[in-house]
Design a protein around this motif. Structure first.
Motif, PDB file in Angstrom:
ATOM      1  N   ALA A  91       0.947  -1.228   0.050  1.00  0.00           N
ATOM      2  CA  ALA A  91      -0.046  -0.097  -0.021  1.00  0.00           C
ATOM      3  C   ALA A  91       0.897   1.311   0.116  1.00  0.00           C
ATOM      4  CB  ALA A  91      -0.880  -0.054   1.362  1.00  0.00           C
ATOM      5  N   VAL A  92       0.516   2.215  -0.762  1.00  0.00           N
ATOM      6  CA  VAL A  92       1.339   3.423  -1.073  1.00  0.00           C
ATOM      7  C   VAL A  92       0.816   4.802  -0.284  1.00  0.00           C
ATOM      8  CG1 VAL A  92       2.610   4.953  -2.604  1.00  0.00           C
ATOM      9  CG2 VAL A  92       2.381   2.522  -2.973  1.00  0.00           C
ATOM     10  N   ASP A  93       1.324   5.314   0.512  1.00  0.00           N
ATOM     11  CA  ASP A  93       1.000   6.625   1.202  1.00  0.00           C
ATOM     12  C   ASP A  93       1.631   7.701   0.325  1.00  0.00           C
ATOM     13  OD1 ASP A  93       0.885   8.980   2.351  1.00  0.00           O
ATOM     14  OD2 ASP A  93       1.480   8.077   4.318  1.00  0.00           O
ATOM     15  N   VAL A  94       0.991   8.164  -0.726  1.00  0.00           N
ATOM     16  CA  VAL A  94       1.534   9.125  -1.574  1.00  0.00           C
ATOM     17  C   VAL A  94       1.908  10.538  -1.125  1.00  0.00           C
ATOM     18  CG1 VAL A  94       1.456  10.277  -3.936  1.00  0.00           C
ATOM     19  CG2 VAL A  94       0.125   7.965  -3.533  1.00  0.00           C
ATOM     20  N   ALA A  95       1.045  10.808  -0.230  1.00  0.00           N
ATOM     21  CA  ALA A  95       1.499  12.270   0.233  1.00  0.00           C
ATOM     22  C   ALA A  95       2.763  12.037   1.389  1.00  0.00           C
ATOM     23  CB  ALA A  95       0.359  12.816   1.094  1.00  0.00           C
ATOM     24  N   GLY A  96       2.783  10.993   2.122  1.00  0.00           N
ATOM     25  CA  GLY A  96       3.785  10.824   2.927  1.00  0.00           C
ATOM     26  C   GLY A  96       5.064  10.022   2.421  1.00  0.00           C
ATOM     27  N   ARG A  97       4.703   9.955   1.048  1.00  0.00           N
ATOM     28  CA  ARG A  97       6.142   9.174   0.478  1.00  0.00           C
ATOM     29  C   ARG A  97       6.517   7.897   1.144  1.00  0.00           C
ATOM     30  NH1 ARG A  97       9.759  13.282  -3.356  1.00  0.00           N
ATOM     31  NH2 ARG A  97       7.935  13.942  -4.729  1.00  0.00           N
ATOM     32  N   LEU A  98       5.607   6.913   1.470  1.00  0.00           N
ATOM     33  CA  LEU A  98       5.825   5.793   2.216  1.00  0.00           C
ATOM     34  C   LEU A  98       5.190   4.674   1.222  1.00  0.00           C
ATOM     35  CD1 LEU A  98       5.512   6.799   5.938  1.00  0.00           C
ATOM     36  CD2 LEU A  98       7.639   6.560   4.595  1.00  0.00           C
ATOM     37  N   ALA A  99       5.914   3.435   1.379  1.00  0.00           N
ATOM     38  CA  ALA A  99       5.238   2.161   0.985  1.00  0.00           C
ATOM     39  C   ALA A  99       5.385   1.540   2.137  1.00  0.00           C
ATOM     40  CB  ALA A  99       6.088   1.398  -0.093  1.00  0.00           C
ATOM     41  N   HIS A 100       4.102   0.517   2.309  1.00  0.00           N
ATOM     42  CA  HIS A 100       3.792  -0.405   3.373  1.00  0.00           C
ATOM     43  C   HIS A 100       3.786  -1.706   2.600  1.00  0.00           C
ATOM     44  CE1 HIS A 100       3.120   2.858   6.277  1.00  0.00           C
ATOM     45  NE2 HIS A 100       2.148   3.136   5.167  1.00  0.00           N
ATOM     46  N   ALA A 101       4.834  -2.631   2.883  1.00  0.00           N
ATOM     47  CA  ALA A 101       5.221  -3.684   1.765  1.00  0.00           C
ATOM     48  C   ALA A 101       5.082  -4.837   2.775  1.00  0.00           C
ATOM     49  CB  ALA A 101       6.460  -3.783   1.186  1.00  0.00           C
ATOM     50  N   GLY A 102       4.312  -6.094   2.338  1.00  0.00           N
ATOM     51  CA  GLY A 102       4.442  -7.392   3.264  1.00  0.00           C
ATOM     52  C   GLY A 102       5.848  -7.847   3.145  1.00  0.00           C
ATOM     53  N   GLY A 103       6.083  -8.474   4.270  1.00  0.00           N
ATOM     54  CA  GLY A 103       7.311  -9.104   4.513  1.00  0.00           C
ATOM     55  C   GLY A 103       7.775 -10.000   3.231  1.00  0.00           C
ATOM     56  N   GLY A 104       6.895 -10.511   2.522  1.00  0.00           N
ATOM     57  CA  GLY A 104       7.255 -11.610   1.639  1.00  0.00           C
ATOM     58  C   GLY A 104       7.168 -11.037   0.178  1.00  0.00           C
ATOM     59  N   CYS A 105       7.142  -9.779  -0.030  1.00  0.00           N
ATOM     60  CA  CYS A 105       6.739  -9.246  -1.533  1.00  0.00           C
ATOM     61  C   CYS A 105       8.201  -9.259  -2.133  1.00  0.00           C
ATOM     62  CB  CYS A 105       6.094  -8.038  -1.600  1.00  0.00           C
ATOM     63  SG  CYS A 105       7.140  -6.600  -1.048  1.00  0.00           S
ATOM     64  N   LEU A 106       8.164  -9.558  -3.582  1.00  0.00           N
ATOM     65  CA  LEU A 106       9.227  -9.228  -4.292  1.00  0.00           C
ATOM     66  C   LEU A 106       9.497  -7.934  -4.930  1.00  0.00           C
ATOM     67  CD1 LEU A 106       8.530 -12.432  -6.754  1.00  0.00           C
ATOM     68  CD2 LEU A 106       9.736 -12.551  -4.571  1.00  0.00           C
ATOM     69  N   LEU A 107      10.553  -7.679  -5.375  1.00  0.00           N
ATOM     70  CA  LEU A 107      10.891  -6.370  -5.789  1.00  0.00           C
ATOM     71  C   LEU A 107       9.877  -5.761  -6.556  1.00  0.00           C
ATOM     72  CD1 LEU A 107      14.736  -6.232  -5.847  1.00  0.00           C
ATOM     73  CD2 LEU A 107      13.400  -5.997  -4.108  1.00  0.00           C
ATOM     74  N   ARG A 108       9.515  -6.737  -7.715  1.00  0.00           N
ATOM     75  CA  ARG A 108       8.566  -6.411  -8.791  1.00  0.00           C
ATOM     76  C   ARG A 108       7.095  -5.992  -8.096  1.00  0.00           C
ATOM     77  NH1 ARG A 108       8.882 -11.931 -11.465  1.00  0.00           N
ATOM     78  NH2 ARG A 108       7.588 -13.169 -10.382  1.00  0.00           N
ATOM     79  N   ASP A 109       6.797  -6.577  -6.881  1.00  0.00           N
ATOM     80  CA  ASP A 109       5.616  -6.229  -6.253  1.00  0.00           C
ATOM     81  C   ASP A 109       5.631  -4.792  -5.790  1.00  0.00           C
ATOM     82  OD1 ASP A 109       4.614  -8.919  -6.584  1.00  0.00           O
ATOM     83  OD2 ASP A 109       5.572  -9.462  -4.911  1.00  0.00           O
ATOM     84  N   LEU A 110       6.715  -4.295  -5.137  1.00  0.00           N
ATOM     85  CA  LEU A 110       7.133  -3.189  -4.735  1.00  0.00           C
ATOM     86  C   LEU A 110       7.015  -2.076  -5.840  1.00  0.00           C
ATOM     87  CD1 LEU A 110       7.608  -1.316  -2.169  1.00  0.00           C
ATOM     88  CD2 LEU A 110      10.098  -2.024  -2.525  1.00  0.00           C
ATOM     89  N   ASP A 111       7.646  -2.301  -7.016  1.00  0.00           N
ATOM     90  CA  ASP A 111       7.938  -1.177  -8.043  1.00  0.00           C
ATOM     91  C   ASP A 111       6.412  -1.407  -8.764  1.00  0.00           C
ATOM     92  OD1 ASP A 111      10.394  -0.797  -7.716  1.00  0.00           O
ATOM     93  OD2 ASP A 111      11.243  -2.254  -9.021  1.00  0.00           O
TER      94      ASP A 111
END
Ligand SMILES: Cc1cc2nc3c(=O)[nH]c(=O)nc-3n(C[C@H](O)[C@H](O)[C@H](O)COP(=O)(O)OP(=O)(O)OC[C@H]3O[C@@H](n4cnc5c(N)ncnc54)[C@H](O)[C@@H]3O)c2cc1C
Length: 457
Positions: A91-111
């Motif tokens: 999940a991305v918080d655009v205003a805060g420039r933060l991503a909340h990423a699950g502990g098992g995600c791959l780099l491509r999930d984040l991107d």
């Protein structure tokens, strides 16, 4: 067991289950191991249950993020594998420039979640790598000189501690834990959610040149001279490898190892050509290619060269300088290469990597200017010894140019010591944090930091 079984249902896999065979496999086929069971968790509460079950049954625990660790630490015979790969939501918080990423995600999930919004977290160069292992060990990548390491972008974590409790570590609470997690690997708990700082990202200008090995020494001299004078928007990498079938490489050059140099410009595109071209004017390549790529395209460039299920061995070191002797050793290692899939890779670091003070992260050796890796890749188990020996020999050739330490995420040797990775003083501090959070060394199937009581100053 019944509590764990009823929570996970068909996501708890035993050796007789059909999915078990797929789930036990990790990226490096050298590690063909059979856990007692695999807990495919979806929440921190499930991770806690699986951990408590393993403790109660006196079974070893392994943690699987993306399964890419070259040493295969995600899997062990007769252990409970806590598999986080279903925890891949971002999940991305655009205003805060933060991503909340699950502990098992791959780099491509984040991107995939961040780049459509013009944002990215600096990370590694192959999109099927797991965020978990990469971020906790450090995280070098294309944006390292501009923005720093992945671990420098960990702002907070939700983590299951080795006693099964679930806590949130931030700079205000569990700050010692957050320090250790930024580089200390999977020693201190199981991260179920990362909160990552995001950076703006746009298209990148990529300029590559290919050289025969006869011309490589001169080109490498030009590389060293060029790389060390550049601003942070320019990242330069190199490799020596067989080219395979790439359209821009003339047919006559496809049958021998070549040197590839690449300059990636992350600044204003109007300046790009002027910034990258000087590297290739000093040492003119046999073939060259200039491209503008989106950031996700850049991040997946390396995907096909490192498929799952092949056999891999990696040995790596830092280099403190880049004189002619280094170039000669690179070329000798390339002439000695044993498999058409293997490669020698190097890059000039520094830039933002050096900005972070020691009190902010456990990651060591920030001043090391160059990192070198001899990555052996092959498919036939009969060729194991030959390829492993080549990788080790390639690093040994560079002994006189090496600086202290090694990057924890590239450690393959079972007998490598974490004190070599971190240096004595930082290791001592990490061991104290380990003592506080994991005194029984439950999380030990990793580049292990042994718990140690605090020593008097
Ligand atoms: C093809 C390829 C390309 C790579 N490119 C780069 C690169 O560009 N830059 C770079 O810095 N590194 C790179 N690496 C190295 C990479 O950082 C390590 O292999 C890393 O361990 C991979 O993480 P993973 O989650 O996929 O590994 P896994 O094998 O799943 O896990 C390795 C270990 O990490 C720990 N771990 C993983 N997830 C968690 C979690 N959520 N909580 C607690 N512990 C966890 C565990 O101790 C586990 O044993 C690359 C590796 C490969 C195979």
């Amino acid at each position: 067991m019944s509590e764990l079984e009823s929570a996970l249902g068909a996501r708890l896999l035993f050796p007789h289950d059909r999915e078990y065979e797929v789930s036990r496999r990790v990226w490096n086929a050298m590690h063909d191991r059979r856990p007692a069971l695999i807990a495919r968790c979806r929440t921190a509460a499930e991770v806690s249950l699986a951990l408590r079950y393993a403790l109660a049954e006196n079974l070893r625990v392994t943690v699987r993020g993306g399964g890419h660790n070259v040493a295969g630490t995600a899997v062990a015979d007769n252990a409970v594998m806590i598999d986080l790969s279903l925890m891949s939501e971002v999940a991305v918080d655009v205003a805060g420039r933060l991503a909340h990423a699950g502990g098992g995600c791959l780099l491509r999930d984040l991107d995939a979640a961040t780049t459509p919004l013009g944002l990215a977290c600096p990370a590694g160069v192959v999109s099927h790598t797991g965020l978990g292992g990469l971020a906790l060990g450090g995280g070098y990548g294309w944006l390292a000189r501009k923005w720093g390491l992945t671990c420098d972008h960990i702002m907070a974590v939700e983590i299951v501690l080795p006693d099964g409790s679930i806590v949130e570590a931030t700079e205000d609470q569990y700050d010692d834990l957050l320090w250790a997690l930024r580089g200390g690997g999977g020693n201190f708990g199981i991260v179920t959610r990362f909160t990552l700082r995001l950076r703006p990202c746009g298209p990148v200008h990529l300029h590559s040149g290919a050289y025969t090995l006869d011309a490589a020494s001169a080109a490498l001299a030009a590389y060293g001279d060029f790389a060390e004078r550049q601003c942070r928007d320019l990242h330069t990498v190199g490799s020596l490898a067989y080219p395979g079938v790439q359209e821009w490489i003339p047919e006559k050059l496809r049958h021998e190892p070549l040197l590839f140099l690449t300059a990636a410009w992350f600044g204003d595109l109007a300046e790009a050509q002027a910034r990258t071209a000087p590297l290739f004017e000093t040492a003119v390549p046999e073939a060259s290619r200039i491209r503008t790529l989106t950031y996700p395209e850049l991040q997946s460039l390396g995907d096909h060269g490192e498929p799952h299920g092949h056999r891999y061995y990696t040995k790596s070191c830092y280099l403190r300088e880049f004189p002619a002797g280094v170039a000669a050793s690179f070329v000798a290692a390339a002439r000695d290469i044993r498999s058409r899939r293997s490669s020698i890779d190097f890059e000039f670091l520094r830039g933002a990597v050096t900005d972070v003070p020691d009190e902010n992260s456990a990651f060591p050796h920030r001043d090391a200017p160059y990192i070198f890796t001899a990555s052996a890749q092959w498919t036939d188990p009969e060729d194991d010894a030959e390829n492993i020996a080549w990788s080790r020999r390639s690093v040994n050739r560079l002994r006189e140019f090496q600086s202290a330490g090694v990057y924890v995420n590239y450690v393959h040797d079972e007998n490598a010591k974490a004190t070599d990775v971190y240096g004595a003083e930082r290791y001592r501090r990490l061991a104290e944090v380990k003592q506080r959070y994991d005194p029984e060394n439950i999380l030990r199937h990793n580049q292990n930091i042994a718990p140690a009581p605090t020593t008097a100053p």
